[in-house]
Design a protein around this motif. Sequence first.
Motif, mmCIF file in Angstrom:
data_model
loop_
_atom_site.group_PDB
_atom_site.id
_atom_site.type_symbol
_atom_site.label_atom_id
_atom_site.label_comp_id
_atom_site.label_asym_id
_atom_site.label_seq_id
_atom_site.Cartn_x
_atom_site.Cartn_y
_atom_site.Cartn_z
ATOM 1 N N LEU A 4 0.579 -0.967 -0.014
ATOM 2 C CA LEU A 4 -0.024 0.036 -0.007
ATOM 3 C C LEU A 4 0.882 1.219 0.041
ATOM 4 N N HIS A 5 2.060 1.069 -0.167
ATOM 5 C CA HIS A 5 3.049 2.208 -0.119
ATOM 6 C C HIS A 5 2.680 3.468 -1.164
ATOM 7 N N THR A 6 3.103 4.593 -0.831
ATOM 8 C CA THR A 6 2.881 5.829 -1.659
ATOM 9 C C THR A 6 3.939 5.581 -2.610
ATOM 10 N N PRO A 7 3.352 5.861 -3.797
ATOM 11 C CA PRO A 7 4.301 5.923 -4.943
ATOM 12 C C PRO A 7 5.563 6.777 -4.857
ATOM 13 N N HIS A 8 6.747 6.446 -5.229
ATOM 14 C CA HIS A 8 7.849 7.263 -5.581
ATOM 15 C C HIS A 8 7.323 8.500 -6.536
ATOM 16 N N ALA A 9 7.755 9.750 -6.289
ATOM 17 C CA ALA A 9 7.662 10.887 -7.003
ATOM 18 C C ALA A 9 7.821 10.620 -8.402
ATOM 19 N N GLY A 28 -0.965 15.531 -0.564
ATOM 20 C CA GLY A 28 -1.393 14.249 -0.017
ATOM 21 C C GLY A 28 -0.516 13.294 0.119
ATOM 22 N N ASP A 29 0.284 13.096 -0.834
ATOM 23 C CA ASP A 29 1.557 11.949 -1.013
ATOM 24 C C ASP A 29 2.400 12.236 -0.022
ATOM 25 N N ILE A 30 2.696 13.454 0.611
ATOM 26 C CA ILE A 30 3.545 13.776 1.616
ATOM 27 C C ILE A 30 3.175 13.419 2.707
ATOM 28 N N ARG A 31 1.823 13.594 3.181
ATOM 29 C CA ARG A 31 1.271 13.050 4.417
ATOM 30 C C ARG A 31 1.434 11.798 4.601
ATOM 31 N N ASN A 32 0.980 11.023 3.483
ATOM 32 C CA ASN A 32 1.020 9.632 3.351
ATOM 33 C C ASN A 32 2.210 8.982 3.681
ATOM 34 N N LEU A 33 3.395 9.539 3.117
ATOM 35 C CA LEU A 33 4.684 9.139 3.463
ATOM 36 C C LEU A 33 5.071 9.453 4.623
ATOM 37 N N PHE A 34 4.662 10.544 5.431
ATOM 38 C CA PHE A 34 5.120 10.947 6.787
ATOM 39 C C PHE A 34 4.378 9.738 7.489
ATOM 40 N N ASP A 35 2.866 9.388 7.140
ATOM 41 C CA ASP A 35 2.526 7.962 7.859
ATOM 42 C C ASP A 35 3.121 6.647 7.946
ATOM 43 N N GLU A 36 3.605 6.411 6.481
ATOM 44 C CA GLU A 36 4.503 5.457 6.316
ATOM 45 C C GLU A 36 5.712 5.364 6.973
ATOM 46 N N VAL A 37 6.367 6.409 7.229
ATOM 47 C CA VAL A 37 7.650 6.421 8.033
ATOM 48 C C VAL A 37 7.324 6.156 9.423
ATOM 49 N N GLU A 38 6.232 6.662 9.840
ATOM 50 C CA GLU A 38 5.864 6.508 11.526
ATOM 51 C C GLU A 38 5.609 5.221 11.508
ATOM 52 N N THR A 40 6.486 2.192 10.092
ATOM 53 C CA THR A 40 7.152 1.288 9.670
ATOM 54 C C THR A 40 8.297 1.290 10.580
ATOM 55 N N GLU A 41 9.433 0.378 10.428
ATOM 56 C CA GLU A 41 10.690 0.236 11.119
ATOM 57 C C GLU A 41 11.728 -0.302 10.115
ATOM 58 N N GLY A 42 12.793 -0.113 10.584
ATOM 59 C CA GLY A 42 14.106 -0.568 9.785
ATOM 60 C C GLY A 42 14.125 -0.494 8.250
ATOM 61 N N ASP A 43 14.268 -1.320 7.599
ATOM 62 C CA ASP A 43 14.714 -0.880 6.125
ATOM 63 C C ASP A 43 13.395 -0.360 5.334
ATOM 64 N N GLU A 44 12.178 -0.707 5.751
ATOM 65 C CA GLU A 44 10.925 -0.255 5.381
ATOM 66 C C GLU A 44 10.986 1.196 5.744
ATOM 67 N N ARG A 45 11.195 1.650 6.899
ATOM 68 C CA ARG A 45 11.112 2.932 7.266
ATOM 69 C C ARG A 45 12.283 3.840 6.518
ATOM 70 N N ARG A 46 13.314 3.007 6.306
ATOM 71 C CA ARG A 46 14.565 3.923 5.508
ATOM 72 C C ARG A 46 14.028 4.070 4.290
ATOM 73 N N ALA A 48 10.868 4.466 3.070
ATOM 74 C CA ALA A 48 9.753 5.352 2.991
ATOM 75 C C ALA A 48 10.442 6.867 3.265
ATOM 76 N N PHE A 49 11.334 6.707 4.190
ATOM 77 C CA PHE A 49 11.947 8.124 4.406
ATOM 78 C C PHE A 49 12.735 8.488 3.050
ATOM 79 N N ARG A 50 13.465 7.656 2.463
ATOM 80 C CA ARG A 50 13.917 8.067 1.082
ATOM 81 C C ARG A 50 13.185 8.559 0.265
ATOM 82 N N ARG A 51 11.979 7.903 0.140
ATOM 83 C CA ARG A 51 10.986 8.446 -0.845
ATOM 84 C C ARG A 51 10.450 10.009 -0.019
ATOM 85 N N LEU A 52 10.227 10.095 1.141
ATOM 86 C CA LEU A 52 9.751 11.301 1.469
ATOM 87 C C LEU A 52 10.596 12.429 1.110
#
Length: 195
Positions: A4-9, A28-38, A40-46, A48-52
Amino acid sequence: MSELHTPHAGDDKARDDDVVSLLMRQHGDIRNLFDEVEATEGDERRDAFRRLVRLLAVHETAEEEVLHPFARRGFPGGEQVVADRLAEEKAAKEALAALDELDVDDPEFMPRLLALRTDVQEHARAEERYEFTHVRRSTDATNLAAMARAVKAAEAMAPTRPHPGVESGAKNMALGPVAALMDRTKDAVRKAMGK
């Protein structure tokens, strides 16, 4: 979560013929990516943060190169509206650059991320209220579409991560990864606009 991740820009295939609609969807995508970073953990968080980081860099740089120049001259009070948004953007870039130096597992990461999120959301609301509304009222569909094309071109050309060697090593180190990404995005926007 990854399904369900937010697409890359630049991944979305939406037809954008209005720069205001495009930038609001990015909010909206930025809000969703903040949600995703919050969430997740570890590599998934990394990831999501890169995409943010990338989307924030592309989004803010495109606004600075495409929308703000129009807003400055496009409606009464535009100069001050842009000055206010640039001050907010400068503070957010500094916070983002500091956050980018931390590992996502660092105990300081989440508190700083949440503070950045608050600032970014306040900035987005101010843009929507004081800049976007006036831009849409101050120009025609042809100009809104041309600005949207420039933003989409920049999204497509912006690197997913700062790449060493694109600039001198000393310059890249001095600027830091976020600033280097923004500089390359700025170049992509200018190229897309024929500047």
